[in-house]
Design a protein around this motif. Structure first.
Motif, PDB file in Angstrom:
ATOM      1  N   ASP A  87     104.252 -14.121  22.470  1.00  0.00           N
ATOM      2  CA  ASP A  87     104.437 -14.593  23.066  1.00  0.00           C
ATOM      3  C   ASP A  87     103.388 -14.517  24.423  1.00  0.00           C
ATOM      4  N   VAL A  88     102.999 -15.898  24.827  1.00  0.00           N
ATOM      5  CA  VAL A  88     101.859 -16.020  25.597  1.00  0.00           C
ATOM      6  C   VAL A  88     102.314 -16.424  27.936  1.00  0.00           C
ATOM      7  N   ILE A  89     101.982 -15.761  28.592  1.00  0.00           N
ATOM      8  CA  ILE A  89     102.743 -16.108  29.497  1.00  0.00           C
ATOM      9  C   ILE A  89     102.001 -16.661  30.396  1.00  0.00           C
ATOM     10  N   VAL A  90     101.705 -17.824  31.110  1.00  0.00           N
ATOM     11  CA  VAL A  90     101.297 -19.059  32.288  1.00  0.00           C
ATOM     12  C   VAL A  90     102.023 -18.895  33.076  1.00  0.00           C
ATOM     13  N   ASP A  91     100.571 -19.121  33.870  1.00  0.00           N
ATOM     14  CA  ASP A  91     101.242 -19.049  35.611  1.00  0.00           C
ATOM     15  C   ASP A  91     100.717 -20.470  36.215  1.00  0.00           C
ATOM     16  N   SER A 104     104.305 -10.685  27.096  1.00  0.00           N
ATOM     17  CA  SER A 104     106.005 -10.315  27.882  1.00  0.00           C
ATOM     18  C   SER A 104     105.898  -8.815  27.045  1.00  0.00           C
ATOM     19  N   LEU A 105     107.114  -7.977  27.287  1.00  0.00           N
ATOM     20  CA  LEU A 105     107.086  -6.539  27.016  1.00  0.00           C
ATOM     21  C   LEU A 105     108.656  -6.911  27.208  1.00  0.00           C
ATOM     22  N   THR A 147     110.731 -20.475  31.984  1.00  0.00           N
ATOM     23  CA  THR A 147     110.013 -19.846  33.115  1.00  0.00           C
ATOM     24  C   THR A 147     111.324 -18.184  33.953  1.00  0.00           C
ATOM     25  N   GLY A 148     110.732 -18.120  34.217  1.00  0.00           N
ATOM     26  CA  GLY A 148     110.725 -16.403  34.539  1.00  0.00           C
ATOM     27  C   GLY A 148     109.923 -15.606  35.051  1.00  0.00           C
ATOM     28  N   LYS A 159     105.766  -6.937  36.697  1.00  0.00           N
ATOM     29  CA  LYS A 159     106.322  -8.168  36.108  1.00  0.00           C
ATOM     30  C   LYS A 159     105.599  -9.181  36.653  1.00  0.00           C
ATOM     31  N   THR A 160     105.225 -10.369  35.845  1.00  0.00           N
ATOM     32  CA  THR A 160     105.331 -11.878  36.515  1.00  0.00           C
ATOM     33  C   THR A 160     105.750 -12.305  37.741  1.00  0.00           C
ATOM     34  N   SER A 161     105.151 -13.863  38.728  1.00  0.00           N
ATOM     35  CA  SER A 161     105.737 -13.498  39.608  1.00  0.00           C
ATOM     36  C   SER A 161     107.139 -14.707  38.903  1.00  0.00           C
ATOM     37  N   PRO A 162     107.980 -14.883  39.335  1.00  0.00           N
ATOM     38  CA  PRO A 162     108.998 -16.323  39.539  1.00  0.00           C
ATOM     39  C   PRO A 162     108.317 -17.618  38.897  1.00  0.00           C
ATOM     40  N   ALA A 163     107.451 -17.640  39.464  1.00  0.00           N
ATOM     41  CA  ALA A 163     106.997 -19.221  39.122  1.00  0.00           C
ATOM     42  C   ALA A 163     105.603 -19.134  37.259  1.00  0.00           C
ATOM     43  N   SER A 164     105.619 -18.359  36.977  1.00  0.00           N
ATOM     44  CA  SER A 164     105.289 -17.723  35.377  1.00  0.00           C
ATOM     45  C   SER A 164     106.421 -18.491  34.499  1.00  0.00           C
TER      46      SER A 164
END
Length: 542
Positions: free
Chosen positions: A306-310, A363-364, A409-410, A381-386
């Motif tokens: 996947d790809v993470i976006v924030d 993500s892992l 989201t998570g 780990k990413t922010s809760p807004a990601s």
């Protein structure tokens, strides 16, 4: 006033005078005793967070290992202006603090070679060259060559800090030099995989970016080399650490076998992966396949495609934007460049790191059924807004101002570590052969079970260039040199209030005049109180 009261008054004054003299002698005696004691002992009260101005315990343990004379020579030009005006004293004070824990083995010599031909030649023999110094303010401009270096001589070994222009990592630099002087063995070897279009950070020409900085910093403690994957034989026997960074082509089964056998023999491995190749000219993304999913899955780490976006916590990137007939590179907040601040400070590798930039990240996750003897940790780990989504086609930031179809989201792990012993991924498989015989190396015996090893996986290949401190800590951790990580984490940042102009003059007047005024005020209050007490005693005896 009768004779008896007069005699009592005189007696009281004599007693008071003797008490005053006795107190003065006691003060001098205490001062002399403290100075005698401090020549053999060192003490400092440090109220800063993390004790930034005191030696770390690891530094004390390190200098205590010195068992023969350690000669430290400070070649430093006197009388420099800001920002170097306090460097000389600070360096000497730090070295004196180190010396206090050396059991008398460390000696310090301070030399100003400026203008002295013999001393200049001596400094150069120790590897310290003059650097260009430029000072300018509203009154004058000064340009000259100055010395700002320190050399360490320990028996037949010598190390040098040729130019100390920053004090933020001084303790780490000193500890690093002493570690090298005390080391009997060669530097550990860190290898970067090649053969699958990985970025080549060892290239000497045309690369002046962060990867070059990383290369130079790693060379301080490691010998670094290339390691081609996919040929005959195994990973070189002298390699301690293997980093696989952003392969753009699928690794063959032979390459996976070499990595697996390296882990089985106790080698430490860092894998930093990306699933998309960015075309900045067309703002398009091309999917790539590295082929490491199954091998890492066997060890216990799931690499999602996947790809993470924030959209809230992110960095900036220059994006081509059409302005009239021309295309200009404009810096914009970039949702595909998450800024990670949820850092596991319990991990020694992450100590002192406040945030990470992880471009084009995936993500892992850990498998649910990790063996009891495998220790897995989430380091970041990413922010809760990601959010995360599948199937990235565009890298245009405008495409991600709102949620994309299928986005979840998570918080998502982005950097994982594992320690333990694994069984070989190829224990029930045949040894993969080489399609093209490129080498004549002998095939090592196959290992089915491994010894203790360390594995780190990052969900972004670009996080390597964007997080130099993390990579330096990681390299030390992978050879279990955790003491240097502790020391490096203590960074000191000086923040001057003002540098020039009328405000600076007012601040100087306030600093010097304020202190004098406070002293005079204290003396005045003290005089009034003593006078009041004396008069009250006079009235009581009359």
């Amino acid at each position: 006033m009768n004779k008896k009261s007069t005699s009592t008054h005189l007696s009281y004054r004599r007693i008071s005078m003797w008490n005053s003299w006795l107190q003065l002698l006691l003060v001098f005696g205490i001062i002399i005793s403290i100075n005698i004691w401090s020549t053999e002992h060192f003490f400092r009260f440090d109220g800063t967070q993390d004790s930034l101005y005191s030696l770390d315990e690891q530094s004390k343990l390190l200098i205590a290992k010195v068992k023969k004379p350690l000669q430290v020579k400070v070649f430093f030009t006197r009388g420099l202006e800001a920002p170097y005006n306090n460097h000389r004293n600070y360096i000497i004070e730090k070295l004196e603090e180190v010396r206090a824990y050396s059991n008398g083995w460390m000696n310090i010599e301070v030399i100003d070679p400026t203008g002295n031909t013999d001393e200049v030649a001596r400094a150069k023999r120790f590897g310290i060259e003059p650097i260009q110094y430029r000072y300018q303010n509203s009154d004058r401009t000064e340009m000259k060559k100055v010395f700002m270096g320190v050399t360490f001589v320990y028996g037949e070994k010598q190390e040098v800090l040729p130019s100390i222009t920053s004090l933020s990592s001084l303790e780490y630099d000193i500890a690093r030099v002493i570690t090298k002087l005390l080391s009997r063995d060669a530097k550990p070897i860190l290898a970067f995989s090649t053969g699958h279009s990985e970025p080549d950070i060892l290239t000497e020409e045309g690369n002046q970016g962060p990867l070059t900085t990383l290369k130079m910093r790693l060379k301080e403690n490691f010998d670094i080399k290339r390691q081609e994957l996919g040929g005959n034989g195994g990973i070189d026997e002298d390699v301690d650490i293997l980093w696989v960074i952003g392969p753009q082509k699928t690794l063959s089964q032979r390459a996976l076998y070499q990595i697996d056998q390296f882990v089985m023999r106790g080698g430490s491995i860092g894998v930093f992966l990306t699933h998309y190749r960015a075309d900045m000219r067309r703002l398009r993304a091309e999917e790539i396949y590295h082929g490491l999913d199954t091998l890492l899955g066997h060890y216990g780490i799931i690499v999602n495609r996947d790809v993470i976006v924030d959209r809230i916590y992110n960095g900036q990137m220059k994006i081509p934007v059409r302005q009239g007939k021309a295309i200009q590179m404009v810096k914009m907040n970039y949702p595909l460049l998450p800024k990670i601040s949820d850092i596991n400070q319990n991990s020694i590798v992450m100590r002192g790191i406040d945030s990470l930039l992880v471009p084009f990240a995936s993500s892992l996750a850990f498998h649910d059924n990790l063996a009891n003897h495998i220790k897995g940790e989430v380091w970041a780990k990413t922010s809760p807004a990601s959010g995360k989504f599948l199937g990235m086609k565009s890298i245009d930031p405008a495409s991600y101002f709102v949620r994309v179809p299928g986005e979840q989201t998570g918080q998502w792990p982005i950097l994982l570590s594992m320690q333990g012993r694994w069984n070989s991924y190829f224990q029930d498989r045949e040894i993969p052969t080489v399609d093209i015989d490129r080498t004549s190396a002998l095939e090592p015996p196959q290992l089915h079970t491994g010894i203790s090893s360390r594995i780190v996986v990052g969900g972004s290949a670009d996080m390597v260039a964007n997080n130099i401190a993390l990579m330096l800590n990681l390299a030390d951790w992978m050879v279990q040199d955790e003491g240097l990580i502790e020391i490096r984490a203590k960074a000191i940042h000086h923040r001057p209030l003002l540098t020039q102009g009328q405000d600076l003059t007012l601040w100087k007047i306030g600093i010097f005049g304020g202190g004098l005024f406070a002293l005079m005020l204290f003396a005045g209050i003290r005089f009034v109180l003593l006078r009041y007490r004396y008069n009250r005693q006079e009235r009581a005896m009359s």
